[in-house]
Structures are given as C-alpha cells and as structure tokens.
Design an enzyme around this catalytic site. Structure first.
Site, PDB file in Angstrom:
ATOM      1  CG  HIS A 143      -1.564   1.316   1.492  1.00  0.00           C
ATOM      2  ND1 HIS A 143      -2.366   1.936   0.557  1.00  0.00           N
ATOM      3  CD2 HIS A 143      -1.519   2.155   2.569  1.00  0.00           C
ATOM      4  CE1 HIS A 143      -2.790   3.098   1.052  1.00  0.00           C
ATOM      5  NE2 HIS A 143      -2.284   3.251   2.265  1.00  0.00           N
ATOM      6  CG  HIS A 196      -0.096   7.460   1.222  1.00  0.00           C
ATOM      7  ND1 HIS A 196      -0.092   8.157   2.401  1.00  0.00           N
ATOM      8  CD2 HIS A 196      -0.820   6.331   1.450  1.00  0.00           C
ATOM      9  CE1 HIS A 196      -0.783   7.492   3.324  1.00  0.00           C
ATOM     10  NE2 HIS A 196      -1.227   6.357   2.766  1.00  0.00           N
ATOM     11  CE1 TYR A 234       6.104  -7.064 -19.087  1.00  0.00           C
ATOM     12  CE2 TYR A 234       5.922  -5.811 -21.133  1.00  0.00           C
ATOM     13  CZ  TYR A 234       6.454  -6.878 -20.414  1.00  0.00           C
ATOM     14  OH  TYR A 234       7.311  -7.747 -21.003  1.00  0.00           O
TER      15      TYR A 234
HETATM   16 ZN   LIG Z   1      -2.442   4.887   3.495  1.00  0.00          ZN
END
Ligand SMILES: [Zn+2]
Length: 221
Positions: free
Chosen positions: A94, A96, A121
């Site tokens: 995860h 940002h 891809y």
């Molecule tokens: Zn986050």
C-alpha cells in the site's frame, strides 16, 4: 538463511527502493507478507519505508496478534481485508503514490475499472483496478468496502489516498504497484487527449498467450 529472515530483508530492500524513488513519502505506505504458518510480517506503525529495520518488523500470528517487533501499521485492516478475499495473495503493498492518488480524484473514473487497458504490462501485472470511495484514515468501513469487492480484484485504489495491491509474492506485489503507478501517470499525461487503448482483441490475445485470469483484465470504457 531461514525463509522468514530472507523475507524480512526483502521487505526492507523493496521498501527502501520504493521510498528512494519517491513512490511514497514520509512514513506513508506499508507492506505485508503472508507466512507459511498463516501469520504475517508487516511494516510497523509510523515507520518510513526508507528506513526499515528487519528485526523490528511486526510479526503477527494468524489471528493478527503481535508476536514480536514493533506495533503493526494502523492500516493493517486494508491488508487483512484483501487477504481475506484473495487466498492466492502472498504479499500486499500500500502506497500513497502521487499519480495513482491523482487518478483516484478525477471525476470520470469508473469505480469498477479505474484504469483502462493502456499497456500490455498493466494488463499482465495488475489486471483490473477497483476504486473505493474516500474514508477517513482508520475508519473500519474501508476494510468492509474492500471485502465487499469479494475478491474480484487484486488491485484497489482508495479515493484521495492510494493503491492497495496484492501479488502472489512480495516481488509480484511491488512490481504490480509500480506498474499501476506508471499507468496512472500515463492516464494523467493523456487525460483529455483520447489516447488509443489496447483493443478488445489485443487484451484477449494477452489473456490467451500469458494464461491471465480473464475475470480481472481491464476493459475499454
Ligand atoms: Zn495509506
């Protein structure tokens, strides 16, 4: 070297690489890996991906209880929700990452198919990306929203926040997240320019040639 020792070093190595290339800033972003005993290794809360210590990663049992290391990332529910619906997921990243976050804020994004088939891809490494609505950080409803996708996606974009991407192992999850970010960059560069996307036939050819899961390939808008 034991498998867990190697995985600890891999998490730190990939984390540093992502951080140093500006793919997630400050102490944002987190990584988890599923272990053979059903437990997890995750990055700790408030830890920068650029400066992780293998010995301080959070070691969790299969129920999510901390066995050793620092307290896990507060965003752990994002990971456990995606693992719960994707039994084939061995690792989750995860970030940002800027371009993915930017795409999540565009008004014309299809929540079921957030990024169209722009490159081979993207189709091969990411598949299809779902967009889930904005939730306040820590709101348990975001995990419910991921669970609500019922395992139909390995790549989920949290609106105004960032991507959550699963892979069969850590390398696959990192590479898919990078591919998503690069494709999001293309999406922004070409916004409003009516770019030529891969055709239905070209996507079908990739599915056949590379044995892709046809249920998670992106579709033309
Ligand atoms: Zn986050």
């Amino acid at each position: 070297m034991s498998e867990e020792t190697r995985l600890r070093e891999d998490i730190c190595r990939f984390g540093r690489s992502l951080f140093e290339r500006g793919l997630t800033a400050g102490s944002s972003g987190n990584i988890s890996v599923r272990l053979k005993d059903g437990g997890w290794l995750t990055t700790p809360t408030n830890a920068s991906l650029g400066f992780l210590d293998p010995a301080r990663l959070s070691r969790l049992d299969p129920d999510g209880n901390l066995l050793s290391g620092d307290a896990p990332t507060k965003e752990l529910p994002l990971h456990t929700a995606l693992y719960a619906t994707r039994s084939d997921a061995g690792a989750i990243v995860h970030l940002h990452s800027t371009h993915s976050v930017a795409v999540s804020m565009l008004p014309d994004v299809d929540a079921a198919n957030a990024i169209p088939p722009m490159t081979a891809y993207y189709v091969m490494r990411v598949g299809q990306t779902a967009l889930v609505p904005y939730y306040r950080p820590g709101d348990p409803a975001v995990a419910d929203a991921i669970r609500g996708l019922a395992g139909r996606y390995t790549s989920v974009l949290l609106a105004n926040h960032g991507p959550v991407v699963a892979g069969k192992d850590l390398e696959a999850a990192v590479y898919a997240t990078e591919e998503l970010e690069e494709t999001a960059k293309l999406r922004l560069l070409l916004h409003g320019l009516n770019p030529r996307l891969l055709t239905r036939e070209q996507v079908r050819d990739l599915v056949t040639h590379f044995g892709l899961d046809s249920s998670i390939v992106p579709t033309q808008p």
